[in-house]
Scaffold this motif. Structure first.
Motif, PDB file in Angstrom:
ATOM      1  N   TYR A  31      67.166 131.029  -1.440  1.00 48.45           N
ATOM      2  CA  TYR A  31      68.349 130.910  -2.534  1.00 48.45           C
ATOM      3  C   TYR A  31      67.740 130.443  -3.786  1.00 48.45           C
ATOM      4  CZ  TYR A  31      72.525 129.524  -4.917  1.00 48.45           C
ATOM      5  OH  TYR A  31      73.577 129.191  -5.720  1.00 48.45           O
ATOM      6  N   VAL A  34      65.980 133.149  -5.703  1.00 45.25           N
ATOM      7  CA  VAL A  34      66.512 134.471  -6.409  1.00 45.25           C
ATOM      8  C   VAL A  34      67.897 133.805  -7.512  1.00 45.25           C
ATOM      9  CG1 VAL A  34      66.231 136.076  -4.578  1.00 45.25           C
ATOM     10  CG2 VAL A  34      68.187 134.710  -4.183  1.00 45.25           C
ATOM     11  N   ILE A  48      73.475 138.476  -2.261  1.00 45.77           N
ATOM     12  CA  ILE A  48      72.062 138.170  -2.486  1.00 45.77           C
ATOM     13  C   ILE A  48      71.253 137.858  -1.234  1.00 45.77           C
ATOM     14  CG2 ILE A  48      72.896 137.282  -4.702  1.00 45.77           C
ATOM     15  CD1 ILE A  48      72.983 134.371  -3.747  1.00 45.77           C
ATOM     16  N   ASN A  49      70.145 137.528  -1.576  1.00 43.93           N
ATOM     17  CA  ASN A  49      69.183 137.383  -0.251  1.00 43.93           C
ATOM     18  C   ASN A  49      69.549 136.211   0.750  1.00 43.93           C
ATOM     19  OD1 ASN A  49      67.724 139.669  -0.820  1.00 43.93           O
ATOM     20  ND2 ASN A  49      65.937 138.705  -2.228  1.00 43.93           N
TER      21      ASN A  49
END
Length: 423
Positions: A31, A34, A48-49
């Motif tokens: 987290y 990114v 998101i990743n």
């Protein structure tokens, strides 16, 4: 006491707790890698990743459940079938896989990508354990050595067709297990000499300097030892082989793709092209160094915020930890990995069967290789070869494969007494 209660009591919860700690730390660092301060999203956001990684973590828990409730005898009985299955999948990958950065190493299923080479690791470990568990197996004999090395070479050859040099290198980690099981030491002396000569050949610009160095060593050995023509002839022959290999290696490297040549050059000369091919490693070292002792604080990493380090959520995830949590955070993570590796050696040595012990050492060897090479990449001690940090780096294939690899061993360990009864 019921048999189920006895089984649960024999599960190694220490290893499981270390696994949970590493996966959790990895998720928070993904987290952070990114994180965008201008458009901050929740860590649980599936766009998101970190949100995607949470899905992989959830499915990893399902895999763990399946492994732990399955019959422990399946892993022994199906080992060769699994190995054959993944060899077949690896054979198909170069032809039907999705091409990314010049490699056909992934299968795309909807929005998900799976990398078969990652899963082939645990299948190869099981196959080696099955093949080597026989009481008649003897690594001091050449025929058994060649067969064991052949099992390792099969997936390596298929992975090189993709081509994925980094993942193929991981299979050399099985050499640690082979050493424990009695592989003659001369093979390791040869391998270390091969690596040393290769590094010297690549690091010394002029092969004439290497030739001179070899000549000095030969002269010293001749003076120290007996001055016989046999000794002089043998040492001279070795020297000529080394020099010939050095020139041959230069030729082979010159035929590699440009990006692989650049990675090798940057290893020996980090300042060669700091704004080009050396950018990743240079920025990674800046990020880690800028973290100092205590770090800048969670989500406060400037290298991360301004996206200076490419692939920071995968191969370079360690530099996120180093920048935001500093030396202390890095030491905690490294300490957890070292504790896990030591624990795996302890578990492997307490196994009652050769199958479980060999598989346990395979698990430890693979994790050790990934951990060591990934950290070495991020601090510029090894070329960038795309080796993820176990349980930390973003990616479903990586997390799933390491989870399966580890929990099969935890399952076998919890049934070590029953396994002894079968043998």
């Amino acid at each position: 006491m019921r048999q189920d209660d006895l089984y649960i009591n024999k599960i190694d919860w220490i290893t499981i707790l270390i696994y949970i700690a590493l996966v959790t730390m990895g998720w928070f660092n993904i987290y952070a890698a990114v994180y965008d301060e201008q458009a901050a999203k929740s860590i649980f956001d599936f766009s998101i990743n970190s949100g995607k990684q949470l899905v992989w973590i959830g499915t990893a828990i399902l895999l763990i459940t399946v492994i732990m409730v399955a019959d422990y005898r399946l892993f022994d009985n199906l080992s060769m079938i699994l190995f054959g299955f993944f060899l077949f999948i690896l054979l198909l990958t170069p032809f039907f896989g999705k091409e990314i950065n010049g490699q056909r190493a992934w299968f795309e299923i909807g929005v998900f990508r799976l990398q078969p080479a990652e899963f082939a690791k645990f299948a190869t470990a099981l196959a080696l354990a099955k093949f080597m568990e026989s009481p008649t197996f003897d690594l001091s004999k050449t025929k058994f050595q060649m067969r064991a090395l052949g099992i390792i070479a099969l997936p390596v050859a298929l992975i090189m067709l993709q081509p994925d040099t980094g993942t193929a290198m991981v299979y050399s980690a099985f050499g640690i297990m082979l050493f424990r099981e009695g592989m003659p030491q001369r093979y390791y002396v040869f391998a270390l000499s091969f690596v040393a000569i290769s590094l010297l050949s690549l690091g010394i610009e002029e092969n004439l300097y290497l030739a001179a160095g070899v000549g000095v060593v030969i002269a010293a050995l001749i003076l120290i030892g007996k001055k016989t023509w046999q000794r002089i002839t043998a040492l001279t022959t070795i020297g000529l082989i080394v020099i010939a290999y050095s020139y041959s290696l230069d030729y082979v490297v010159s035929k590699l793709p440009d990006h692989q040549q650049n990675r090798i050059m940057v290893l020996f000369n980090p300042d060669l092209d700091p704004l080009g091919v050396g950018w990743n490693v240079t920025q990674s070292k800046i990020a880690i160094g800028s973290g100092g002792f205590m770090g800048k604080g969670y989500l406060e990493g400037t290298q991360t915020k301004f996206d200076f380090v490419p692939e920071q959520h995968t191969d370079f995830i360690f530099c996120t930890l180093g920048e935001e949590f500093g030396w202390v955070g890095s030491a905690v993570m490294i300490g957890l990995f070292v504790a896990l590796l030591i624990r795996l050696v302890f578990l492997a040595e307490r196994q009652k069967t050769r199958f479980s012990r060999i598989y346990g050492y395979c698990v430890m060897s693979i994790l050790l290789f990934h951990f060591t090479i990934n950290i070495a990449m991020t601090i510029g001690l090894f070329p960038v070869v795309g080796i993820p940090l176990p349980f930390f780096s973003y990616g479903g294939s990586s997390l799933w494969s390491f989870t399966i690899l580890l929990f099969i061993f935890i399952k076998l360990d919890s049934h070590r007494i029953q396994l002894l009864g079968r043998h």
